[in-house]
Design a protein around this motif. Structure first.
Motif, PDB file in Angstrom:
ATOM      1  N   GLU A   1       0.822  -1.186   0.000  1.00 27.69           N
ATOM      2  CA  GLU A   1       0.000   0.000   0.000  1.00 27.69           C
ATOM      3  C   GLU A   1       0.869   1.253   0.000  1.00 27.69           C
ATOM      4  OE1 GLU A   1      -3.817  -1.697   2.449  1.00 27.69           O
ATOM      5  OE2 GLU A   1      -2.178  -0.780   3.498  1.00 27.69           O
ATOM      6  N   ASP A   2       0.306   2.337  -0.501  1.00 25.78           N
ATOM      7  CA  ASP A   2       1.050   3.574  -0.630  1.00 25.78           C
ATOM      8  C   ASP A   2       0.455   4.641   0.272  1.00 25.78           C
ATOM      9  OD1 ASP A   2       2.437   5.726  -1.365  1.00 25.78           O
ATOM     10  OD2 ASP A   2       2.071   5.564  -3.524  1.00 25.78           O
ATOM     11  N   ALA A   3       1.245   5.165   1.155  1.00 26.13           N
ATOM     12  CA  ALA A   3       0.761   6.196   2.058  1.00 26.13           C
ATOM     13  C   ALA A   3       0.712   7.549   1.383  1.00 26.13           C
ATOM     14  CB  ALA A   3       1.670   6.279   3.285  1.00 26.13           C
TER      15      ALA A   3
ATOM     16  N   GLY B   1       3.541   1.930  -1.606  1.00 25.93           N
ATOM     17  CA  GLY B   1       3.164   1.003  -2.659  1.00 25.93           C
ATOM     18  C   GLY B   1       1.966   1.528  -3.407  1.00 25.93           C
ATOM     19  N   PRO B   2       1.643   0.972  -4.549  1.00 27.15           N
ATOM     20  CA  PRO B   2       0.554   1.492  -5.376  1.00 27.15           C
ATOM     21  C   PRO B   2      -0.835   0.980  -5.005  1.00 27.15           C
ATOM     22  CG  PRO B   2       1.634  -0.305  -6.515  1.00 27.15           C
ATOM     23  CD  PRO B   2       2.390  -0.108  -5.225  1.00 27.15           C
ATOM     24  N   VAL B   3      -0.934   0.080  -4.008  1.00 26.36           N
ATOM     25  CA  VAL B   3      -2.217  -0.532  -3.663  1.00 26.36           C
ATOM     26  C   VAL B   3      -2.701  -0.049  -2.300  1.00 26.36           C
ATOM     27  CG1 VAL B   3      -3.446  -2.694  -3.241  1.00 26.36           C
ATOM     28  CG2 VAL B   3      -1.643  -2.601  -4.982  1.00 26.36           C
ATOM     29  N   LEU B   4      -3.939   0.417  -2.258  1.00 27.26           N
ATOM     30  CA  LEU B   4      -4.578   0.776  -0.995  1.00 27.26           C
ATOM     31  C   LEU B   4      -5.703  -0.217  -0.741  1.00 27.26           C
ATOM     32  CD1 LEU B   4      -5.258   2.424   1.462  1.00 27.26           C
ATOM     33  CD2 LEU B   4      -6.453   4.066  -0.002  1.00 27.26           C
ATOM     34  N   SER B   5      -5.521  -1.078   0.249  1.00 24.23           N
ATOM     35  CA  SER B   5      -6.513  -2.098   0.574  1.00 24.23           C
ATOM     36  C   SER B   5      -7.057  -1.865   1.973  1.00 24.23           C
ATOM     37  CB  SER B   5      -5.884  -3.500   0.477  1.00 24.23           C
ATOM     38  OG  SER B   5      -6.836  -4.491   0.819  1.00 24.23           O
TER      39      SER B   5
ATOM     40  N   ILE C   1      -1.546   6.148  -5.656  1.00 23.65           N
ATOM     41  CA  ILE C   1      -2.353   4.934  -5.549  1.00 23.65           C
ATOM     42  C   ILE C   1      -2.952   4.582  -6.903  1.00 23.65           C
ATOM     43  CG2 ILE C   1      -4.415   3.916  -4.514  1.00 23.65           C
ATOM     44  CD1 ILE C   1      -3.788   5.650  -2.033  1.00 23.65           C
ATOM     45  N   LEU C   2      -2.747   3.339  -7.331  1.00 21.92           N
ATOM     46  CA  LEU C   2      -3.257   2.868  -8.608  1.00 21.92           C
ATOM     47  C   LEU C   2      -4.396   1.864  -8.450  1.00 21.92           C
ATOM     48  CD1 LEU C   2       0.156   2.279 -10.447  1.00 21.92           C
ATOM     49  CD2 LEU C   2      -1.197   4.378 -10.310  1.00 21.92           C
ATOM     50  N   MET C   3      -4.443   1.175  -7.300  1.00 21.88           N
ATOM     51  CA  MET C   3      -5.471   0.163  -7.052  1.00 21.88           C
ATOM     52  C   MET C   3      -6.123   0.436  -5.704  1.00 21.88           C
ATOM     53  SD  MET C   3      -3.332  -3.195  -8.320  1.00 21.88           S
ATOM     54  CE  MET C   3      -4.749  -4.293  -8.100  1.00 21.88           C
ATOM     55  N   LEU C   4      -7.451   0.503  -5.699  1.00 25.77           N
ATOM     56  CA  LEU C   4      -8.204   0.820  -4.493  1.00 25.77           C
ATOM     57  C   LEU C   4      -9.190  -0.302  -4.178  1.00 25.77           C
ATOM     58  CD1 LEU C   4      -9.034   2.899  -2.309  1.00 25.77           C
ATOM     59  CD2 LEU C   4     -10.643   3.858  -3.978  1.00 25.77           C
TER      60      LEU C   4
END
Length: 327
Positions: free
Chosen positions: A20-22, A52-56, A80-83
């Motif tokens: 994940e990306d802060a 990271g590019p993912v926020l989960s 963020i590229l993926m939510l």
């Protein structure tokens, strides 16, 4: 649920490195400010994520106000590229906030809002968003209580949007009217490559409309209509669609009440189709006669592309066997 606690299962909030990306300290500051403005407690799982590019944020109970706070903080985020916000009870209000954010954010390309009770208001919001957004390529909206009324809004977006390539509308409440509406949208769509509409309430009438749309579509490669009620008339429509469509590569029609008659209709399409690579027909009462019909059709088609074929278990009879030619 307005407040979000710092609890949660270890690893479920995406604490692993690179997941994940802060968005750096600026992103955290934006999020804290948004939470103050919305009157919610910041999600600790979001505050302690790594770059990271993912926020989960799955299963975090964000609720509508938590979604608003998050949406405000993501308006200008470029990292963020993926939510993934699945199972957060966002409802229509929360969906509207996320949709407004996605009108402005041109970096997020994959969104998962499964199991959020979005309903018709959520369908309206996301339809409006998809008329403007040109970045999203993958959209997961399964389990959101979408019904025939919601289908109209989603169909409008499907017709106009050519950027979304993967769409999951499974586990909803679509019926035959929705099937007719979505079928027309599928026929006109020029971007979708994978569509999942399993676990809905599509029966023969909807199946015919969906199959007609499939026959006209020249982009869709993967279609999952499993766990519906297509029946034999729906299977007949699919058989005709397979004759016309030479783009589709994967088709899942498992658990659709397709008996021998329906299986033979699909077999008729398989005799001519050259693009299909994977076909799943399991959990249908096709009996050995239906299974043999499918196998014989494939054998008769020298140009078949089938690589993986899943059929129900054969119930062999010592007097009636499936006789295939050997080479």
């Amino acid at each position: 649920m307005a407040a979000v606690s710092g609890g949660g299962e270890s690893g479920a909030d995406g604490g692993s490195s690179g997941e994940e990306d802060a968005g750096g300290s600026a992103g955290e500051s934006r999020y804290r400010a948004a939470c103050r403005a919305c009157g919610v407690t910041p999600a600790s799982s979001l505050l302690r994520r790594t770059v990271g590019p993912v926020l989960s944020l799955r299963h975090r109970g964000l609720g509508p106000r938590g979604a608003k706070a998050l949406a405000l903080s993501l308006m200008v985020d470029t990292s963020i590229l993926m939510l993934d916000l699945s199972d957060n009870w966002l409802q229509g209000e929360g969906a509207a906030a996320i949709a407004e954010m996605l009108k402005e954010n041109c970096y997020i390309s994959a969104v998962d809002l499964s199991d959020n009770k979005l309903g018709i208001e959520g369908a309206k919001a996301f339809s409006a968003m998809l008329l403007e957004n040109t970045t999203i390529v993958s959209l997961q909206l399964s389990g959101n209580e979408f019904d025939d009324h919601a289908a109209k809004y989603l169909a409008d977006a499907l017709t106009a949007n050519s950027k979304v390539e993967i769409l999951d509308l499974s586990y909803n409440k679509f019926g035959d009217k929705a099937g007719e509406i979505l079928g027309m949208a599928i026929a006109e769509n020029i971007g979708l490559k994978e569509l999942k509409i399993s676990w809905n309430h599509f029966h023969s009438q909807a199946a015919a409309a969906l199959a007609k749309g499939l026959g006209a579509n020249i982009y869709l490669k993967v279609l999952d209509v499993s766990y519906n009620g297509f029946g034999n008339s729906g299977a007949a429509a699919l058989g005709q669609a397979l004759k016309a469509n030479n783009v589709l590569e994967e088709l899942n029609v498992s658990n659709n009440r397709i008996s021998v008659e329906g299986a033979l209709h699909i077999a008729g399409g398989l005799k001519e189709n050259k693009s299909l690579k994977r076909l799943n027909m399991t959990r249908n009462p096709m009996q050995s006669e239906g299974c043999c019909g499918v196998l014989k059709a494939l054998q008769a088609n020298s140009g078949t592309g089938i690589e993986i074929l899943d059929l129900p278990p054969f119930l062999w009879s010592p007097k009636k066997r499936c006789k295939l030619k050997s080479y």
